[in-house]
Design an enzyme around this catalytic site. Structure first.
Site, short mmCIF file in Angstrom:
data_model
loop_
_atom_site.label_atom_id
_atom_site.label_comp_id
_atom_site.label_asym_id
_atom_site.label_seq_id
_atom_site.Cartn_x
_atom_site.Cartn_y
_atom_site.Cartn_z
N TRP A 271 0.85 -1.20 0.00
CA TRP A 271 0.00 0.00 0.00
C TRP A 271 0.88 1.25 0.00
CZ3 TRP A 271 -0.48 4.21 3.23
CH2 TRP A 271 -1.61 5.00 3.08
N HIS A 272 2.02 1.15 0.71
CA HIS A 272 2.89 2.31 0.81
C HIS A 272 3.61 2.61 -0.50
CE1 HIS A 272 2.28 1.78 5.15
NE2 HIS A 272 2.51 3.07 5.20
N GLY A 273 3.83 1.61 -1.30
CA GLY A 273 4.50 1.89 -2.56
C GLY A 273 4.75 0.63 -3.34
#
Lengths: 479, 288
Positions: free
Chosen positions: A325-327
């Site tokens: 989700w963060h990257g």
């Protein structure tokens, strides 16, 4: 528009003035103003990407109505699938397209096939991970019969795009925030004061700490091959403070701004670096996202109801998704995996080694546990901050090389003093107010006005002397 | 809401007063480490102004630009080297302060590259390096029309008289003008202040030595060996006296030892500092 910009310093008082001039009885007009201001706020970056918010809003508004109206389960599922498909589809396309192309190419090459990948030039829309999750929660909650759909599309549009939390959260649940758009809102002196305090505290953390750490951290991580383990460890520790001050600073400014308009947003941070184990850390860090994954992913996968092995699998799955989700990079996958391992150790191994009956409420032990937790979290942040996975491993290798430690500082000692001082100041204030929703939550009953104002003035002096007002973007905007 | 707005207004007024009071006290009483910690160009120059008012043990004072500072680094004692954007006016004020506080001084070494010695006040970095540090009560008596006319063009610069404004993270005032002075010659502004330095030293019976730090080889052709400045000096008797011997202190060194376009690599200086300074003292006829 950034919270720490001159543009926002003009925008906020204007919208605030207009909003309350409309009068508390004109709720709908206030919602229209919020909706238009939010679109304007977002369009300030890129008006073309506003279309994605409109698409997500329209689909979920429609899907919500249909899920509720459908009588059979299959039909409900189809409408929910549409909502999930569109939102996750937007995320996959804009955020993960190149990651998947790259990963497939690497996998094919590994298997001996020749495969040339072509990268697509896709701009990542700011805040897409946040508003898609927020609208998803609306559809899922209706499907789960935990929420009635709204028929007021203006209120729904304002809920999706509410400018204080549009681009980096907190990720609000429809059942918490949406009803506030249906209620009459009146100006509360106490709430507005609390909002300003929180807004100011967030600005302090962002401008006086995060943006002061940034050049030093950037330099150390960029030229990591020139520094020994001591300096790299310092860089990792400073990044821990940078990302906390940056993200919690943003959240404080978002929640504080919302309070000025009579809204209550959920708490997103609760002094996470004072946690004494990883499990506690995740109860205090990015609370709105952790809760989202718990409610919509972990529980959907079975949670802890299907045995220990399945629970462990679910924990790993949640942290892997959280990392992604963060990257769309492998370093975030490793970061998630590392936290999953630490979490499993904290949940299963730690209590087995140290049963509760052996626990003694000794302060020094708590302090040591807190320090160890902070160090472990800081080491994990190296994956988060490093240029790529290879660089992260090189940095960790140097950090692990104790005999080779040396501290070569890229800046002079006098210029580091204010940074260390402001970090210490933040820690002292947050420790003292750790049971409150933000560091600067102080009331007149607690301190006389001259003490409160002296605190504000002192923070203002630190901001004036050492704040970096170069309108640096927030770290979480890239997610 | 009225009560809330009233409180905010009251707070803002009190914050304005407190911040200005704090900053005024800091400018007067704060120790050097405070200004070092600010990591700002104006604060670094302000440190030199503070030092210029202190007692100096030596009988020689060194002032000059940043290349001079590579040879004689700022030491808060007798080496008050700054940078080219401090201008001849800023160096005049440093010299005047030092001579006032140290009547025993016998020699002033003023070292500037030929391309920085003639700097005009209408420059990009004037605000941070000259206006912000020098527009303080201690330096008011030195301001003359050559400076106030530039300030009058940008009246917002007078806000630096508010102590807190100096510390505020606000974009510096741009003093550049369309008809920018060519740095191949001395500006009227620099001539005015160089003459004032000369007259000041004369009146105090102090020997003024104008010298150049090492110059990069490529500058020789670029500036035609300072043809324009030499012509200006030759046409003005006072400048001729002031620049007496200056051009013989210009020595060119290979560009390969440069760190940027004008500053030297530290390794080069470490190896050659002694030789360069000995040559300099020989050129100006002063024993070290």
């Amino acid at each position: 528009m950034l919270f720490n910009s001159v543009d926002f310093a003009v925008f906020l008082p204007l919208v605030f003035g207009l909003y309350w001039l409309l009068g508390t009885s004109r709720r709908k007009a206030q919602n229209v103003l919020i909706l238009l201001s939010s679109y304007f706020f977002y369009a300030w970056w890129n008006w073309q990407l506003l279309g994605l918010i409109l698409l997500s809003t329209a689909i979920d508004f429609w899907a919500g109505q249909e899920i509720h109206a459908s009588s059979d389960r299959q039909s409900k599922k189809r409408w929910l699938a549409l909502s999930i498909g569109v939102n996750i589809g937007l995320l996959l396309f804009f955020k993960y397209c190149n990651f998947f192309i790259d990963s497939f190419a690497t996998a094919f090459q590994f298997l001996g096939y020749s495969f040339t990948s072509a990268q697509l030039e896709i701009a990542l829309p700011v805040g897409i991970s946040f508003y898609t999750f927020q609208t998803l929660s609306y559809s899922i909650d209706i499907y789960r019969k935990q929420l009635e759909p709204t028929t007021d599309w203006i209120a729904f549009g304002a809920f999706v795009s509410f400018f204080p939390q549009l681009v980096a959260g907190p990720i609000e649940r429809a059942k918490d925030l949406l009803p506030q758009f249906h209620q009459q809102r009146s100006f509360s002196y106490l709430q507005a004061r609390d909002g300003l305090q929180q807004l100011f505290w967030g600005l302090f953390k962002k401008v006086a700490i995060a943006d002061q750490c940034a050049p030093l951290v950037d330099h150390i991580f960029q030229f990591h091959d020139q520094y020994s383990g001591g300096t790299l460890l310092l860089g990792a520790l400073l990044f821990s403070f940078q990302i906390y001050a940056d993200f919690s600073g943003y959240s404080d400014m978002a929640i504080g701004t919302a309070k000025l308009f009579g809204f209550r947003l959920s708490q997103n941070f609760s002094t996470p670096y004072f946690a004494t184990n990883i499990r506690q850390f995740w109860q205090k860090w990015h609370i709105s996202l952790t809760a989202w994954f718990r409610d919509y992913l972990y529980i959907s996968l079975g949670g802890n109801r299907k045995g220990r092995l399945r629970t462990v699998q679910n924990i790993i799955a949640v942290f892997l998704v959280s990392g992604l989700w963060h990257g769309a990079e492998w370093k975030f996958v490793y970061w998630g995996l590392m936290h999953a391992m630490l979490f499993i150790i904290a949940v299963y191994l730690w209590p087995a080694l140290f049963p509760a009956s052996l626990a003694r409420p000794i302060r020094i032990v708590s302090v040591l546990k807190g320090v160890v937790t902070f160090l472990v979290v800081s080491i994990a942040w190296v994956f988060f901050r490093a240029e790529n996975l290879e660089a992260a491993f090189r940095i960790l290798d140097s950090i692990g090389n104790f005999p080779g430690y040396a501290f070569e500082l890229p800046k002079s000692i006098p210029t580091l003093i204010p940074l260390l001082f402001t970090i210490a100041l933040m820690l002292v204030i947050e420790w003292r107010h750790r049971t409150r929703t933000h560091g600067l939550q102080i009331s007149p009953t607690e301190y006389p006005r001259w003490v409160r104002w002296s605190i504000y003035h002192s923070l203002l002096i630190v901001l004036l002397l050492y704040g970096k007002f170069n309108e640096t973007t927030f770290i979480y905007f890239q997610f | 809401m009225k009560k809330w707005l009233r409180r905010i207004l009251l707070y803002l007024v009190s914050a304005f007063l407190v911040l200005n009071l704090f900053c005024a006290l800091a400018l007067t009483y704060a120790p050097p480490i405070f200004f070092q910690s600010l990591d700002e160009a104006w604060a670094r120059v302000y440190l030199r102004i503070q030092s210029s008012n202190e007692h100096i043990d030596s009988d020689t004072l060194y002032v000059g630009d940043s290349v001079a500072g590579q040879l004689f680094p700022f030491n808060s004692s007798n080496q008050l080297t700054t940078n080219g954007s401090v201008l001849a006016a800023g160096n005049y004020m440093l010299i005047a302060n030092a001579l006032e506080a140290n009547p025993h001084l016998t020699t002033v070494f003023y070292m500037c590259l030929p391309q920085t010695i003639g700097h005009d006040i209408n420059r990009k970095r004037t605000c941070n390096n000259f206006v912000k540090p020098f527009l303080t009560p201690g330096q008011f008596s030195y301001l003359d029309k050559s400076i106030t006319s530039a300030l009058d063009r940008q009246p917002i610069a007078y806000l630096y008289l508010l102590p807190a404004y100096r510390f505020a993270p606000i974009d510096e005032v741009d003093f550049t003008i369309d008809s920018q002075q060519d740095d191949k010659e001395l500006s009227d502004f620099s001539i005015h202040w160089l003459k004032k330095i000369y007259q000041l030293c004369q009146s105090k019976k102090v020997k003024l030595i104008l010298a150049s730090p090492p110059v990069a080889e490529h500058q020789r052709d670029k500036y035609q060996d300072w043809k324009a400045i030499r012509a200006q000096v030759a046409s003005d008797p006072m400048l001729e006296q002031l620049f007496n011997g200056y051009f013989s202190t210009i020595h060119y060194y290979p560009d390969q030892y440069l760190r940027d376009k004008i500053h030297w690599q530290e390794a080069f200086l470490e190896q050659n500092r002694e030789r360069i300074t000995e040559q300099l003292y020989k050129d100006v006829g002063t024993a070290n």
